[in-house]
Design an enzyme around this catalytic site. Sequence first.
Site, PDB file in Angstrom:
ATOM      1  N   LYS A 248      -1.519  -8.672   5.453  1.00  0.00           N
ATOM      2  CA  LYS A 248      -1.272  -7.933   4.216  1.00  0.00           C
ATOM      3  C   LYS A 248      -1.371  -8.916   3.054  1.00  0.00           C
ATOM      4  O   LYS A 248      -0.515  -9.778   2.869  1.00  0.00           O
ATOM      5  CB  LYS A 248       0.112  -7.274   4.238  1.00  0.00           C
ATOM      6  N   ARG A 253      -5.513  -3.980  -5.342  1.00  0.00           N
ATOM      7  CA  ARG A 253      -6.463  -3.216  -4.559  1.00  0.00           C
ATOM      8  C   ARG A 253      -7.727  -2.972  -5.370  1.00  0.00           C
ATOM      9  O   ARG A 253      -7.665  -2.572  -6.518  1.00  0.00           O
ATOM     10  CB  ARG A 253      -5.825  -1.885  -4.194  1.00  0.00           C
ATOM     11  N   ARG A 268      -6.397   0.826  -7.731  1.00  0.00           N
ATOM     12  CA  ARG A 268      -5.654   1.792  -6.950  1.00  0.00           C
ATOM     13  C   ARG A 268      -5.311   3.017  -7.800  1.00  0.00           C
ATOM     14  O   ARG A 268      -5.165   4.122  -7.300  1.00  0.00           O
ATOM     15  CB  ARG A 268      -4.373   1.111  -6.464  1.00  0.00           C
ATOM     16  N   GLU A 298      -8.617  -5.918  -0.940  1.00  0.00           N
ATOM     17  CA  GLU A 298      -7.550  -6.478  -1.771  1.00  0.00           C
ATOM     18  C   GLU A 298      -8.095  -7.769  -2.368  1.00  0.00           C
ATOM     19  O   GLU A 298      -8.558  -8.656  -1.642  1.00  0.00           O
ATOM     20  CB  GLU A 298      -6.324  -6.757  -0.877  1.00  0.00           C
ATOM     21  N   PHE A 338     -10.949  -4.609   3.948  1.00  0.00           N
ATOM     22  CA  PHE A 338     -10.283  -4.105   5.155  1.00  0.00           C
ATOM     23  C   PHE A 338     -10.742  -2.727   5.602  1.00  0.00           C
ATOM     24  O   PHE A 338     -10.261  -2.201   6.594  1.00  0.00           O
ATOM     25  CB  PHE A 338      -8.750  -4.153   5.012  1.00  0.00           C
ATOM     26  N   ARG A 413       0.129   8.915   2.513  1.00  0.00           N
ATOM     27  CA  ARG A 413       1.019   7.835   2.937  1.00  0.00           C
ATOM     28  C   ARG A 413       1.703   8.351   4.190  1.00  0.00           C
ATOM     29  O   ARG A 413       2.555   9.217   4.117  1.00  0.00           O
ATOM     30  CB  ARG A 413       2.041   7.537   1.844  1.00  0.00           C
ATOM     31  N   LYS A 419       3.368  -0.772   6.941  1.00  0.00           N
ATOM     32  CA  LYS A 419       3.490  -2.172   6.523  1.00  0.00           C
ATOM     33  C   LYS A 419       4.686  -2.793   7.222  1.00  0.00           C
ATOM     34  O   LYS A 419       5.720  -2.148   7.420  1.00  0.00           O
ATOM     35  CB  LYS A 419       3.578  -2.293   5.025  1.00  0.00           C
TER      36      LYS A 419
HETATM   37  P1  ATP Z   1       4.012  -2.642  -3.332  1.00  0.00           P
HETATM   38  O1  ATP Z   1       3.380  -2.600  -4.677  1.00  0.00           O
HETATM   39  O2  ATP Z   1       5.477  -2.853  -3.318  1.00  0.00           O
HETATM   40  O3  ATP Z   1       3.276  -3.510  -2.376  1.00  0.00           O
HETATM   41  P2  ATP Z   1       2.621  -0.336  -2.706  1.00  0.00           P
HETATM   42  O4  ATP Z   1       3.037   1.037  -2.314  1.00  0.00           O
HETATM   43  O5  ATP Z   1       1.753  -0.536  -3.891  1.00  0.00           O
HETATM   44  O6  ATP Z   1       3.912  -1.165  -2.821  1.00  0.00           O
HETATM   45  P3  ATP Z   1       2.434  -1.176  -0.082  1.00  0.00           P
HETATM   46  O7  ATP Z   1       2.629   0.190   0.499  1.00  0.00           O
HETATM   47  O8  ATP Z   1       3.546  -2.143  -0.025  1.00  0.00           O
HETATM   48  O9  ATP Z   1       1.877  -1.044  -1.539  1.00  0.00           O
HETATM   49  O10 ATP Z   1       1.215  -1.845   0.615  1.00  0.00           O
HETATM   50  C1  ATP Z   1      -0.036  -1.286   0.593  1.00  0.00           C
HETATM   51  C2  ATP Z   1      -0.923  -2.153  -0.259  1.00  0.00           C
HETATM   52  O11 ATP Z   1      -1.152  -3.396   0.391  1.00  0.00           O
HETATM   53  C3  ATP Z   1      -2.292  -1.563  -0.399  1.00  0.00           C
HETATM   54  O12 ATP Z   1      -2.327  -0.649  -1.473  1.00  0.00           O
HETATM   55  C4  ATP Z   1      -3.175  -2.749  -0.630  1.00  0.00           C
HETATM   56  O13 ATP Z   1      -3.256  -2.992  -2.009  1.00  0.00           O
HETATM   57  C5  ATP Z   1      -2.430  -3.898   0.007  1.00  0.00           C
HETATM   58  N1  ATP Z   1      -3.058  -4.468   1.201  1.00  0.00           N
HETATM   59  C6  ATP Z   1      -3.151  -5.783   1.471  1.00  0.00           C
HETATM   60  N2  ATP Z   1      -3.741  -6.011   2.636  1.00  0.00           N
HETATM   61  C7  ATP Z   1      -4.068  -4.812   3.163  1.00  0.00           C
HETATM   62  C8  ATP Z   1      -4.701  -4.401   4.371  1.00  0.00           C
HETATM   63  N3  ATP Z   1      -5.129  -5.265   5.270  1.00  0.00           N
HETATM   64  N4  ATP Z   1      -4.849  -3.075   4.567  1.00  0.00           N
HETATM   65  C9  ATP Z   1      -4.410  -2.173   3.661  1.00  0.00           C
HETATM   66  N5  ATP Z   1      -3.810  -2.511   2.509  1.00  0.00           N
HETATM   67  C10 ATP Z   1      -3.635  -3.820   2.252  1.00  0.00           C
END
Ligand code: ATP
Length: 575
Positions: A248, A253, A268, A298, A338, A413, A419
Amino acid sequence: MKFSELTEYFEEMEATSSRLALIDILSELFIKTPEGEIDKIVYLIQGRLAPFFVPLEIGMAEKSVAKSIASAYQVSTEEVTGGFNKLGDMGLAAQQQAQKSKPKVESLTVDEVFIILEEIAKTSGEGTVEKRQNLLSNLLKRMDPLSAKHLVRIPLGNTRLGIGDPTVLDAMSLAKLGDKSKRKPLEEAYNRTSDMGLIAKTLWEKGLSGVEKLEVRVGSPIRSELCERLPSPDKIIEKMGEVDAQYKYDGFRVQIHKTQDEVRMFSRNLEEMTHMFPELSEATKKQIKAKSVILDSEALAYNPESDEFLPFQETTKRRRKHGIEEMAEKLPLKAFVFDILYLDGKSLINNPLRERMETLKRVLPEDDVLIRTKNQTIKDPKILATLLEDAISKGLEGLVVKKLESPYEAGARNFNWVKLKRHSAGELNDTLDCVILGYITGKGKRTAFGAGALLVGVYDKKSDEFVTVSKIGTGLTDEEWREIHKRADKISLDHKPARVNSNIVPSVWIKPEIVIEILADEITRSPVHTAGRTETGTGYALRFPRLVSFRGLDKKAEDATTVEELIEMYRQQGR
Ligand code: ATP
């Protein structure tokens, strides 16, 4: 449809504080809207002239709009500004002047007004400010006071309707398909195309089956699939079986769209960010041989020599509008790819992840600026735990673990993607993104800034409402209060916004727009707050909440933590 009729609906919607009423008003408007105008009306409801991903902005500064009003009604700019300062809203200031000056009203259609707004948006080059002012002022001269009120709010990006996408979709379903039950297929098509005007136009012209046939298209961002949370490697394997575990990365994004001769990139939040990352465009052209492709990635600053990932605070310096080339030299980005969602004319989103990862290997065989994410198929929780340690030790956030057989569910989601971050027992392992809903005026030191506590909430996706989860006051610095005021005062309201559901009445309501990241010790049950409230009236609340950061424009209010996530975090805490 007459523009004045549309603004009467705007007026009604602005005044209501019930979401159900909002859907009814909107649906009544939709029933009256002809095929040729429905897309335009939908964009106007979103405060836009085009979908979010098309950078067609009508943006005008307050001063400019004030000058347009002054010139339309033959008064001084000072008089308009005076009215604005008193009434707190440029729309009301325009209405006031129009009422006094009684212009010769013409019967303008939505189409006619839309074309002029487009002209304003497309004006560029020398003298833009004056040209825009003239266009707006000439339009105002032909309008009734109520139309003027709503018109001037559009270039200011302040339409105050507070209508979320699910509400628009509910109303479309109700207007065209008899009841709200068809929101889901409409929403799925919206998730694939991100274009509400297109969904509406297709529904009006071809019915639901036409909408269901709308496919992913290069150039229109696909709404991002997001992650659920699970607390441990054991729980993950237990719930998901064999998984694809990926690093991660903590950057931002970027969805990369490539056709034969063009590369475009989207955030995003569906905004176009192509111009920000020239090195990623270059690299895509060089590394990707396919004719057309959509990649999910990412982007972050990474040093391949030392294998160091730069912290998010560094990477985020690249989200800027000026000095792009210079920053690209200083802090070049890599894109960790990814997923692949489209290839040579075909959507891949319904293919299982297992196949998409194979396809990605073919399309992106070698790492350079675009780097294929590290991934591993795992069914043993111990191996998953080791990989998590490995990710943490490299300075990464953790892992994203994905179901191998899952399609790419645009905008979803759920437990297809989970995660996994490191956490210690007894604490929440993640922060929450909360929306500011109001502030409560305090006594003593804080009164200088007019606030004692913020009322914050999370997003209830099912009902498209914001529900309260906490009051937060202590621990905010004076600087932070100032920042909140700077942003909140512009969008304060004298009545509860229609999509807010709260038992607490703050001193001032704030339009749900500002998202803040909050850390709390614990989630508890609460009789006071409306988040996740059951029949018996118990909701959820945060214990010892503290502000971690202000979220950027990347997070819309609807991207805040949802009630479902809050309840899931409650279940998982301390395990
Ligand atoms: P936060 O901003 O706290 O991270 P969020 O809801 O924006 O919360 P998360 O749900 O924590 O994001 O994590 C998803 C995000 O992680 C994705 O939107 C992407 O930007 C990022 N990411 C990093 N590596 C990957 C991966 N290998 N596959 C999918 N998403 C990834």
